[in-house]
Design an enzyme around this catalytic site. Structure first.
Site, PDB file in Angstrom:
ATOM      1  CD  GLU A 236      -2.809  -1.787   5.479  1.00  0.00           C
ATOM      2  OE1 GLU A 236      -2.807  -2.787   6.227  1.00  0.00           O
ATOM      3  OE2 GLU A 236      -2.396  -0.667   5.855  1.00  0.00           O
ATOM      4  CD  GLU A 237      -1.593   2.314   7.412  1.00  0.00           C
ATOM      5  OE1 GLU A 237      -2.337   1.955   8.345  1.00  0.00           O
ATOM      6  OE2 GLU A 237      -0.393   2.013   7.362  1.00  0.00           O
TER       7      GLU A 237
ATOM      8  CG  ASP B 203       2.656   0.481   7.791  1.00  0.00           C
ATOM      9  OD1 ASP B 203       2.476  -0.367   6.892  1.00  0.00           O
ATOM     10  OD2 ASP B 203       1.775   0.843   8.573  1.00  0.00           O
TER      11      ASP B 203
ATOM     12  CG  HIS C 280       0.982   3.294  12.420  1.00  0.00           C
ATOM     13  ND1 HIS C 280      -0.324   2.866  12.572  1.00  0.00           N
ATOM     14  CD2 HIS C 280       1.322   2.947  11.148  1.00  0.00           C
ATOM     15  CE1 HIS C 280      -0.744   2.291  11.459  1.00  0.00           C
ATOM     16  NE2 HIS C 280       0.254   2.330  10.579  1.00  0.00           N
TER      17      HIS C 280
ATOM     18  CG  HIS D 163      -0.319   0.033   2.548  1.00  0.00           C
ATOM     19  ND1 HIS D 163      -0.037   1.207   3.210  1.00  0.00           N
ATOM     20  CD2 HIS D 163       0.098  -0.967   3.365  1.00  0.00           C
ATOM     21  CE1 HIS D 163       0.514   0.927   4.393  1.00  0.00           C
ATOM     22  NE2 HIS D 163       0.611  -0.388   4.503  1.00  0.00           N
TER      23      HIS D 163
ATOM     24  CD  GLU E 127       1.218  -3.962   6.049  1.00  0.00           C
ATOM     25  OE1 GLU E 127       1.930  -3.294   6.826  1.00  0.00           O
ATOM     26  OE2 GLU E 127       0.239  -3.483   5.446  1.00  0.00           O
TER      27      GLU E 127
ATOM     28  CG  ASP F 202      -3.032   3.803   2.391  1.00  0.00           C
ATOM     29  OD1 ASP F 202      -2.369   2.788   2.064  1.00  0.00           O
ATOM     30  OD2 ASP F 202      -4.031   3.727   3.136  1.00  0.00           O
TER      31      ASP F 202
END
Length: 401
Positions: A152-153, A118, A369, A84, A181, A86
């Site tokens: 995805e997020e 990520d 994150h 992903h 991931e 995003d």
């Protein structure tokens, strides 16, 4: 000079050159502020590189989500990399050591920025691994596919889920899936995920009767009335898990009630909850058991159930898992371990479409994150080498035979 010697020297040259390319592509992607569901042009960058090495690329737009499906070859096995573009919001930028979307590489050769682990770093590693693999092995057996999404997020309703559905309708079967991931703990490859727990949650609304706190007999306090049921839900042993999954858990994440006035008994109490469940339970069984507990306490309630994420698990003895472990060992000299921990990932959509072999293999998740998310360039280089080695194991065996 022998043919073997020439090939070995060319492979060494390609690997050496790939290191700077991994860093360059990762920085290019990190400098795009692609906060979910915005792709911001990340997939265009990837698409341009893939088309140069023979991939057929298709952009799939669903609602405000951008997806990319790219493939090369039309024979089996089809090995698909899923990722992903995003990212989650950066949070307070003043707390970052470097601006979160500048893609700074410091003097320790560490790449800083939102999405470093990520998962723009993983995407860069796989694209460079693909370029190197195809440069040395143009006549491989099978096909290669890539799915990238900008959802995805977020809710994950218009991303990989719908792309896979489109592929299924087109008669395309994914044989093996590699999700980039951040699966590793301390060192790249030390952990490979072979499954994820399912997730289902919702809002539990307990209805009472609003009134004055001085006259509780004329009211029904939903906070008081629901305490016993909530305790039973928290204390419940939902299952004992499986060999690869821990027991199912129930967590309350938010409770909201009251009017804001101290002298008013509220009429409604809303509780946000979530199950993270193992394959030992099902969505239906958890719903049924929760409702029975609420009914036992004679509550007037409603449940707004949210979309569920199904669990998935890949057999430890599957070809993909065995070859991934072998690649990690060959590249790093250390043995990887298998696990199913963590939250949900898009691997569940590949599994739901009938792909029985899905793994997650990426960089360390230590800064995922977080403020100052970062990854060392060396880790991304090692990851690219692992991906390259894994592609050779999956797609060259029948050629050599």
């Amino acid at each position: 000079m022998s043919t073997t010697t020439a090939f070995t020297q060319e492979a060494a040259r390609v690997v050496s050159h790939s290191h700077s390319r991994v860093a360059s592509l990762a920085r290019q992607l990190l400098r795009i502020e692609s906060i979910t569901p915005n792709d911001g042009g990340c997939q265009d960058i990837v698409r341009n590189r893939l088309e140069k090495i023979g991939f057929i690329c298709e952009t799939m737009k669903f609602e405000d989500v951008t997806n990319l499906w790219a493939h090369r070859g039309n024979t089996s096995p089809l090995v698909v990399f899923a990722g992903h573009t995003d990212v989650v919001p950066s949070g307070p930028t003043k707390e970052w050591q470097y601006p979160p979307f500048d893609g700074v590489i410091d003097d320790q050769n560490v790449l800083h920025g939102r999405g470093a682990v990520d998962m723009k770093g993983g995407i860069a590693a796989f694209i460079v691994a693909l370029e190197d693999f195809l440069h040395l092995n143009p006549n491989y057996a099978g096909s290669i596919g890539i799915i990238l999404t900008s959802d995805e997020e977020g809710p994950a309703k218009f991303g990989t889920k719908l792309v896979v559905q489109e592929l299924t309708r087109a008669g395309i079967t994914i044989d093996m899936g590699i999700v980039g991931e951040p699966s590793s703990r301390d060192k790249v490859g030390d952990t490979i995920k072979i499954g994820r727990r399912g997730s289902i949650g919702g809002d539990l609304i307990i209805k009472g009767i609003q009134g004055h706190v001085a006259y509780p007999h004329q009211s029904l306090n939903p906070i008081h009335e629901s305490l016993g049921a909530l305790k039973d839900l928290v204390d419940m042993n939902w299952d004992n898990g499986t060999d690869d999954f821990g027991p199912t858990t129930f967590q309350i994440s938010n409770i909201n009630s009251g009017t804001g006035a101290r002298n008013v008994i509220p009429g409604i109490k809303t509780t946000m909850f979530n199950f993270r469940y193992s394959p030992a339970s099902t969505e239906e069984s958890l719903r049924s058991r929760m409702e029975k507990i609420l009914e036992k306490h004679s509550l007037n309630y409603e449940i707004d159930w949210h979309d569920a994420s199904l669990p998935y698990e890949t057999d430890r003895t599957s070809h993909l898992v065995e070859q991934a472990l072998a690649s990690v060992l060959e590249v790093t000299g250390a043995e990887g371990t298998l696990c199913t921990s963590g939250g949900t990932s898009d691997g569940r959509f590949l599994a739901a479409a009938g792909c029985s072999q899905v793994i997650e293999l990426g960089p360390s998740h230590k800064t995922i994150h977080k403020v100052d998310e970062h990854v060392s360039i060396e880790d991304l280089q090692v990851l690219a080498d692992i991906y390259n080695n894994l592609l050779e194991r999956l797609l060259l065996t029948s050629v050599e035979d």
